[in-house]
Design a protein around this motif. Sequence first.
Motif, PDB file in Angstrom:
ATOM      1  N   SER A   1       0.775  -1.029  -0.018  1.00 15.93           N
ATOM      2  CA  SER A   1      -0.016  -0.077  -0.183  1.00 15.93           C
ATOM      3  C   SER A   1       0.349   0.855   0.058  1.00 15.93           C
ATOM      4  O   SER A   1       2.140   1.217  -0.063  1.00 15.93           O
ATOM      5  CB  SER A   1      -1.024   0.298   1.081  1.00 15.93           C
ATOM      6  N   PRO A   2       0.475   2.293  -0.689  1.00 19.34           N
ATOM      7  CA  PRO A   2       1.081   3.626   0.214  1.00 19.34           C
ATOM      8  C   PRO A   2       1.878   3.811   0.960  1.00 19.34           C
ATOM      9  O   PRO A   2       2.946   4.370   1.184  1.00 19.34           O
ATOM     10  CB  PRO A   2       0.281   4.542  -0.950  1.00 19.34           C
ATOM     11  N   TYR A   3       0.986   3.816   2.128  1.00 22.72           N
ATOM     12  CA  TYR A   3       1.254   4.112   3.337  1.00 22.72           C
ATOM     13  C   TYR A   3       2.854   3.175   4.158  1.00 22.72           C
ATOM     14  O   TYR A   3       3.275   3.243   5.101  1.00 22.72           O
ATOM     15  CB  TYR A   3       0.377   3.897   4.323  1.00 22.72           C
ATOM     16  N   ARG A   4       2.610   1.611   3.144  1.00 25.70           N
ATOM     17  CA  ARG A   4       3.738   1.112   3.906  1.00 25.70           C
ATOM     18  C   ARG A   4       5.124   0.687   2.418  1.00 25.70           C
ATOM     19  O   ARG A   4       5.741   0.334   2.638  1.00 25.70           O
ATOM     20  CB  ARG A   4       3.744   0.569   4.209  1.00 25.70           C
ATOM     21  N   VAL A   5       5.002   2.031   1.858  1.00 23.77           N
ATOM     22  CA  VAL A   5       6.273   1.718   0.616  1.00 23.77           C
ATOM     23  C   VAL A   5       7.363   1.613   1.180  1.00 23.77           C
ATOM     24  O   VAL A   5       8.506   1.333   0.860  1.00 23.77           O
ATOM     25  CB  VAL A   5       6.053   2.090  -0.401  1.00 23.77           C
ATOM     26  N   LEU A   6       7.667   2.584   1.607  1.00 23.56           N
ATOM     27  CA  LEU A   6       8.727   3.726   2.532  1.00 23.56           C
ATOM     28  C   LEU A   6       9.295   2.684   2.930  1.00 23.56           C
ATOM     29  O   LEU A   6      11.308   1.564   3.250  1.00 23.56           O
ATOM     30  CB  LEU A   6       8.626   4.900   2.659  1.00 23.56           C
ATOM     31  N   LYS A   7       8.789   1.758   4.378  1.00 20.80           N
ATOM     32  CA  LYS A   7       9.116   0.838   5.156  1.00 20.80           C
ATOM     33  C   LYS A   7       9.413  -0.432   4.021  1.00 20.80           C
ATOM     34  O   LYS A   7      10.244  -0.507   4.841  1.00 20.80           O
ATOM     35  CB  LYS A   7       8.060   0.782   6.090  1.00 20.80           C
ATOM     36  N   CYS A   8       9.007  -0.899   3.302  1.00 20.96           N
ATOM     37  CA  CYS A   8       9.179  -2.155   2.236  1.00 20.96           C
ATOM     38  C   CYS A   8       9.801  -1.679   2.084  1.00 20.96           C
ATOM     39  O   CYS A   8      11.237  -2.473   2.263  1.00 20.96           O
ATOM     40  CB  CYS A   8       8.122  -2.002   1.379  1.00 20.96           C
ATOM     41  N   LEU A   9      10.895  -0.702   1.288  1.00 18.40           N
ATOM     42  CA  LEU A   9      11.744  -0.387   0.722  1.00 18.40           C
ATOM     43  C   LEU A   9      13.363  -0.247   1.309  1.00 18.40           C
ATOM     44  O   LEU A   9      14.042  -0.769   0.772  1.00 18.40           O
ATOM     45  CB  LEU A   9      11.506   0.817  -0.388  1.00 18.40           C
ATOM     46  N   GLN A  10      12.565   0.051   3.043  1.00 20.61           N
ATOM     47  CA  GLN A  10      13.677   0.380   3.800  1.00 20.61           C
ATOM     48  C   GLN A  10      14.359  -1.110   3.974  1.00 20.61           C
ATOM     49  O   GLN A  10      15.076  -1.147   4.213  1.00 20.61           O
ATOM     50  CB  GLN A  10      13.272   0.855   4.625  1.00 20.61           C
ATOM     51  N   GLU A  11      13.544  -2.119   4.470  1.00 17.72           N
ATOM     52  CA  GLU A  11      13.865  -3.364   4.352  1.00 17.72           C
ATOM     53  C   GLU A  11      14.256  -4.105   3.436  1.00 17.72           C
ATOM     54  O   GLU A  11      15.472  -4.693   4.053  1.00 17.72           O
ATOM     55  CB  GLU A  11      12.216  -4.305   5.084  1.00 17.72           C
ATOM     56  N   ILE A  12      13.692  -3.925   1.824  1.00 21.70           N
ATOM     57  CA  ILE A  12      15.165  -4.472   0.614  1.00 21.70           C
ATOM     58  C   ILE A  12      15.801  -4.112   1.369  1.00 21.70           C
ATOM     59  O   ILE A  12      17.539  -4.907   1.265  1.00 21.70           O
ATOM     60  CB  ILE A  12      14.137  -3.824  -0.554  1.00 21.70           C
ATOM     61  N   VAL A  13      16.448  -2.759   1.206  1.00 21.04           N
ATOM     62  CA  VAL A  13      17.748  -2.162   1.622  1.00 21.04           C
ATOM     63  C   VAL A  13      18.858  -3.574   3.046  1.00 21.04           C
ATOM     64  O   VAL A  13      19.700  -3.750   2.388  1.00 21.04           O
ATOM     65  CB  VAL A  13      18.152  -1.219   1.748  1.00 21.04           C
ATOM     66  N   HIS A  14      17.830  -3.130   3.622  1.00 15.88           N
ATOM     67  CA  HIS A  14      18.178  -3.519   5.059  1.00 15.88           C
ATOM     68  C   HIS A  14      18.575  -5.246   5.321  1.00 15.88           C
ATOM     69  O   HIS A  14      19.935  -5.845   5.006  1.00 15.88           O
ATOM     70  CB  HIS A  14      17.400  -3.516   6.433  1.00 15.88           C
ATOM     71  N   HIS A  15      17.623  -5.983   4.391  1.00 11.50           N
ATOM     72  CA  HIS A  15      17.672  -7.144   4.253  1.00 11.50           C
ATOM     73  C   HIS A  15      18.392  -8.728   3.113  1.00 11.50           C
ATOM     74  O   HIS A  15      19.005  -9.288   3.145  1.00 11.50           O
ATOM     75  CB  HIS A  15      16.037  -8.058   4.457  1.00 11.50           C
ATOM     76  N   CYS A  16      18.663  -7.015   2.155  1.00 12.48           N
ATOM     77  CA  CYS A  16      18.499  -7.558   0.862  1.00 12.48           C
ATOM     78  C   CYS A  16      19.925  -7.423   0.541  1.00 12.48           C
ATOM     79  O   CYS A  16      20.631  -7.644  -0.421  1.00 12.48           O
ATOM     80  CB  CYS A  16      17.212  -7.643  -0.256  1.00 12.48           C
ATOM     81  N   GLY A  17      20.355  -5.616   1.294  1.00 10.48           N
ATOM     82  CA  GLY A  17      21.472  -4.915   0.226  1.00 10.48           C
ATOM     83  C   GLY A  17      20.436  -4.161  -0.595  1.00 10.48           C
ATOM     84  O   GLY A  17      20.059  -4.166  -1.234  1.00 10.48           O
ATOM     85  N   ALA A  18      21.586  -2.732   0.099  1.00 10.12           N
ATOM     86  CA  ALA A  18      21.331  -2.052  -1.351  1.00 10.12           C
ATOM     87  C   ALA A  18      21.693  -1.861  -2.399  1.00 10.12           C
ATOM     88  O   ALA A  18      20.827  -1.326  -3.267  1.00 10.12           O
ATOM     89  CB  ALA A  18      22.384  -0.931  -0.808  1.00 10.12           C
ATOM     90  N   GLU A  19      22.199  -2.974  -2.969  1.00  9.75           N
ATOM     91  CA  GLU A  19      22.525  -3.495  -4.483  1.00  9.75           C
ATOM     92  C   GLU A  19      21.964  -4.147  -5.110  1.00  9.75           C
ATOM     93  O   GLU A  19      21.413  -4.241  -6.839  1.00  9.75           O
ATOM     94  CB  GLU A  19      23.859  -3.424  -4.925  1.00  9.75           C
ATOM     95  N   ARG A  20      20.958  -4.480  -4.581  1.00  3.28           N
ATOM     96  CA  ARG A  20      19.598  -5.632  -5.077  1.00  3.28           C
ATOM     97  C   ARG A  20      19.064  -4.971  -6.128  1.00  3.28           C
ATOM     98  O   ARG A  20      18.555  -3.696  -5.697  1.00  3.28           O
ATOM     99  CB  ARG A  20      18.929  -6.244  -3.952  1.00  3.28           C
ATOM    100  N   ILE A  21      18.090  -5.470  -7.037  1.00  2.00           N
ATOM    101  CA  ILE A  21      18.054  -4.614  -8.243  1.00  2.00           C
ATOM    102  C   ILE A  21      16.427  -5.083  -7.853  1.00  2.00           C
ATOM    103  O   ILE A  21      15.659  -5.740  -7.286  1.00  2.00           O
ATOM    104  CB  ILE A  21      17.976  -5.243  -9.097  1.00  2.00           C
ATOM    105  N   VAL A  22      15.647  -3.586  -7.385  1.00  2.00           N
ATOM    106  CA  VAL A  22      14.335  -3.515  -7.924  1.00  2.00           C
ATOM    107  C   VAL A  22      13.561  -2.631  -8.469  1.00  2.00           C
ATOM    108  O   VAL A  22      14.114  -1.685  -8.854  1.00  2.00           O
ATOM    109  CB  VAL A  22      14.117  -2.669  -6.180  1.00  2.00           C
ATOM    110  N   CYS A  23      12.096  -3.356  -9.028  1.00  2.22           N
ATOM    111  CA  CYS A  23      11.488  -2.390 -10.365  1.00  2.22           C
ATOM    112  C   CYS A  23      10.196  -2.072  -8.965  1.00  2.22           C
ATOM    113  O   CYS A  23       9.047  -2.898  -8.468  1.00  2.22           O
ATOM    114  CB  CYS A  23      10.977  -3.302 -11.260  1.00  2.22           C
TER     115      CYS A  23
END
Length: 221
Positions: free
Chosen positions: A158-180
Motif C-alpha cells: 500500500s502507499p502507506y508502507r512503501v517506504l518501510k518496505c523499500l527500507q526493509e529491502i535495503v536492510h535485508h537484501c542489500g543496497a545493490e539488489r535490483i528492484v522495480c
Amino acid sequence: MLYLVPTPIGNLGDISIRSKEILADADLILAEDTRNTGKLLKLLEIENKMWSFHAHNEHHQVEKVIELLESESTIAMVTDAGTPGISDPGYLLVKACHEAEIQVSCLPGATAFVPALASSGIPSDKFFFEGFLPQKKGRQTRWQELSELTYTIVLYESPYRVLKCLQEIVHHCGAERIVCVVREISKIHEEVKRGLASDILEDFKNRPSIKGEFVIIVAGK
C-alpha cells in the motif's frame, strides 16, 4: 457454475467482452464492495442482483452461496479490482465448490503482478509470489527467508508502507539488489521505476507524497 470474473485494475476499457456477458447473464453477482461493482455495472449498462461478499463475511456467506449453486444458479464473483482469489476474497468459496463438486471457471484477465513482472526487466522464468507481507508479527522473520531466495520476489504494498518496505529491502537484501516499483498499473499515472534498491528508496523518500497501489519486484539473491 461459479465464474470468477476479473475486473479492471485501472483502465475500465480492460474489461473483456466475455466478462461483460457473464456479469449480465448470471443469476447473482458476488461483489467485494457493491458500491464499486455498481459503478462498473452502470458503465457497462448492466442491471443485476448483487450480494456483498468480502473478507469480513465470506465465512458466513459460503454456505448460502453453495446452496444457491446446488440449486443450479449461475453465480459470478468479482472483487474491487483484479482476479478473485489473488490477494482478494475467493479462496474459501472456490474450495467449498470443489468439495461440493460444483464447477468453477476463472476467466483470464486483470491481475496486477503479471504486467508488473513483465515490465520490470527482472528475470521472470522463476518467481515467488509473496503478495502482502505480514504487517507486524512475523514480518522480519519473513524478510530473512525472502532475502535468501535466488529467484524473483513479487510483493504487493500500500502507499502507506512503501517506504518501510523499500527500507526493509535495503536492510535485508542489500543496497545493490535490483528492484522495480510499479505503480498505478493501466491508469493515467502509471509508473515503472527500476534500479538499485538504495536509489529507489532515495527517490521515494524525496517525493512530497506517495499515492497509488504498488507492486514491488525484487531480484533474487
